[in-house]
Motif scaffolding. Structure first.
Motif, PDB file in Angstrom:
ATOM      1  N   LYS A   7       0.834  -1.212   0.000  1.00 47.60           N
ATOM      2  CA  LYS A   7       0.000   0.000   0.000  1.00 47.60           C
ATOM      3  C   LYS A   7       0.865   1.256   0.000  1.00 47.60           C
ATOM      4  CE  LYS A   7      -4.189  -1.729   2.301  1.00 47.60           C
ATOM      5  NZ  LYS A   7      -5.058  -1.587   3.488  1.00 47.60           N
ATOM      6  N   ASP A   8       1.928   1.237   0.796  1.00 45.50           N
ATOM      7  CA  ASP A   8       2.844   2.382   0.857  1.00 45.50           C
ATOM      8  C   ASP A   8       3.439   2.671  -0.526  1.00 45.50           C
ATOM      9  OD1 ASP A   8       2.554   2.921   3.549  1.00 45.50           O
ATOM     10  OD2 ASP A   8       4.391   1.899   4.164  1.00 45.50           O
ATOM     11  N   LEU A   9       3.994   1.642  -1.168  1.00 49.05           N
ATOM     12  CA  LEU A   9       4.660   1.821  -2.456  1.00 49.05           C
ATOM     13  C   LEU A   9       3.692   2.295  -3.526  1.00 49.05           C
ATOM     14  CD1 LEU A   9       7.022  -1.309  -2.517  1.00 49.05           C
ATOM     15  CD2 LEU A   9       7.559   1.018  -1.763  1.00 49.05           C
ATOM     16  N   LEU A  10       2.469   1.763  -3.502  1.00 47.92           N
ATOM     17  CA  LEU A  10       1.455   2.184  -4.470  1.00 47.92           C
ATOM     18  C   LEU A  10       1.036   3.632  -4.231  1.00 47.92           C
ATOM     19  CD1 LEU A  10      -0.688  -1.077  -4.437  1.00 47.92           C
ATOM     20  CD2 LEU A  10       0.449  -0.150  -6.467  1.00 47.92           C
ATOM     21  N   SER A  11       0.942   4.020  -2.960  1.00 47.57           N
ATOM     22  CA  SER A  11       0.429   5.358  -2.634  1.00 47.57           C
ATOM     23  C   SER A  11       1.347   6.469  -3.126  1.00 47.57           C
ATOM     24  CB  SER A  11       0.210   5.491  -1.122  1.00 47.57           C
ATOM     25  OG  SER A  11       1.458   5.554  -0.428  1.00 47.57           O
ATOM     26  N   ILE A  12       2.656   6.186  -3.205  1.00 49.68           N
ATOM     27  CA  ILE A  12       3.599   7.215  -3.670  1.00 49.68           C
ATOM     28  C   ILE A  12       4.094   6.932  -5.095  1.00 49.68           C
ATOM     29  CG2 ILE A  12       4.339   7.808  -1.323  1.00 49.68           C
ATOM     30  CD1 ILE A  12       6.907   6.160  -1.869  1.00 49.68           C
ATOM     31  N   LYS A  13       3.477   5.934  -5.722  1.00 51.38           N
ATOM     32  CA  LYS A  13       3.826   5.532  -7.092  1.00 51.38           C
ATOM     33  C   LYS A  13       5.283   5.090  -7.219  1.00 51.38           C
ATOM     34  CE  LYS A  13       0.164   8.001  -9.508  1.00 51.38           C
ATOM     35  NZ  LYS A  13      -0.195   8.913 -10.608  1.00 51.38           N
ATOM     36  N   ALA A  14       5.822   4.541  -6.127  1.00 51.21           N
ATOM     37  CA  ALA A  14       7.129   3.895  -6.219  1.00 51.21           C
ATOM     38  C   ALA A  14       6.989   2.639  -7.073  1.00 51.21           C
ATOM     39  CB  ALA A  14       7.647   3.543  -4.834  1.00 51.21           C
ATOM     40  N   VAL A  15       5.830   2.003  -6.969  1.00 45.50           N
ATOM     41  CA  VAL A  15       5.444   0.945  -7.902  1.00 45.50           C
ATOM     42  C   VAL A  15       4.168   1.422  -8.575  1.00 45.50           C
ATOM     43  CG1 VAL A  15       4.741  -1.458  -8.178  1.00 45.50           C
ATOM     44  CG2 VAL A  15       6.481  -0.860  -6.495  1.00 45.50           C
ATOM     45  N   PHE A  16       4.210   1.497  -9.883  1.00 44.79           N
ATOM     46  CA  PHE A  16       3.118   2.100 -10.646  1.00 44.79           C
ATOM     47  C   PHE A  16       2.738   1.160 -11.782  1.00 44.79           C
ATOM     48  CE2 PHE A  16       1.817   5.105 -14.123  1.00 44.79           C
ATOM     49  CZ  PHE A  16       0.648   5.550 -13.522  1.00 44.79           C
ATOM     50  N   PHE A  17       1.483   0.705 -11.774  1.00 46.35           N
ATOM     51  CA  PHE A  17       1.014  -0.214 -12.807  1.00 46.35           C
ATOM     52  C   PHE A  17       0.300   0.534 -13.931  1.00 46.35           C
ATOM     53  CE2 PHE A  17       0.990  -3.197  -9.097  1.00 46.35           C
ATOM     54  CZ  PHE A  17       1.924  -4.079  -9.603  1.00 46.35           C
ATOM     55  N   ARG A  18       0.634   0.171 -15.164  1.00 48.56           N
ATOM     56  CA  ARG A  18      -0.027   0.766 -16.323  1.00 48.56           C
ATOM     57  C   ARG A  18      -0.189  -0.308 -17.416  1.00 48.56           C
ATOM     58  NH1 ARG A  18       2.753   6.038 -18.777  1.00 48.56           N
ATOM     59  NH2 ARG A  18       3.763   4.521 -20.152  1.00 48.56           N
TER      60      ARG A  18
END
Length: 210
Positions: A7-18
């Motif tokens: 959740k942390d990584l997704l919230s700051i777009k450190a991991v970003f899915f496209r």
């Protein structure tokens, strides 16, 4: 912890899915995911979760650790902060020896026989972190293993780590982050299978457009 860090990584777009507009890696492979864990350094709350998490992994899996060694450059800051939390010395391993001064490749004091944990931000195919492990072993260190923020769990990476006889423990992984992204509304639930298909075989682009 795995879901919290996801959740942390997704919230700051450190991991970003496209998945609808894949990124193109330098190798030419199309990827539905972009990873930049350096972004955790500029997000204090997430950074604290990450560093405290890494410290807990080390205490649990490598209680005999005497020195932390970061990978250059992404692992250096994480190794430094985690070492501070644990009260341990740290250093880092360059991608190559310096061409001046003492021509060090390992920065920081390391005595032969010391028990070392390598700190890495991201593991995909495992090549770069295994190079670090080999440099430390050649210097006489006893490498207990690796801690990392995130791992893809790619077959090639798993096989390389096994061949090098080195253990890795990650705060979270691709499967957890993909499922959390769906649960939190970053992607569609049906995208999870596409993401896992990419992870299982990055060179097969049949997941695109599904």
């Amino acid at each position: 912890m795995e879901k919290k860090i996801a959740k942390d990584l997704l919230s700051i777009k450190a991991v970003f899915f496209r998945p609808e507009e894949p990124f193109t890696w330098a190798s030419g492979i199309k990827s539905p995911v972009y990873c930049d864990n350096r972004l955790t350094l500029t997000a204090p709350a997430v950074r604290l979760d990450v560093e405290e998490g890494l410290a807990e992994l080390i205490k649990k899996h490598y209680p005999e650790a005497e020195v932390l060694m970061g990978t250059s450059t992404a692992g250096i800051a994480h190794a430094a902060i985690t070492a501070h939390l644990l009260g341990l010395p740290m250093g880092y391993v360059r991608s190559g020896a310096k061409d001046h001064g003492r021509q060090n490749q390992i920065e920081g004091k390391l005595e032969p026989g010391q028990k070392v944990v390598v700190v890495e931000d991201l593991i995909s195919t495992g090549g770069s972190v295994i190079e670090v492990v080999n440099v430390l072993r050649e210097a006489g260190a006893e490498v207990l293993g690796i801690v990392s923020i995130f791992t893809y769990g790619m077959k090639k990476g798993i096989e390389r780590l096994a061949a090098a006889e080195v253990k890795n423990v990650s705060l979270t992984n691709f499967d957890v982050i993909a499922q959390t992204a769906a649960d939190e509304g970053y992607i569609r639930p049906e995208d999870v299978a596409r993401l896992i298909a990419f992870r299982n075989n990055p060179s097969d682009e049949s997941w695109i457009g599904k």
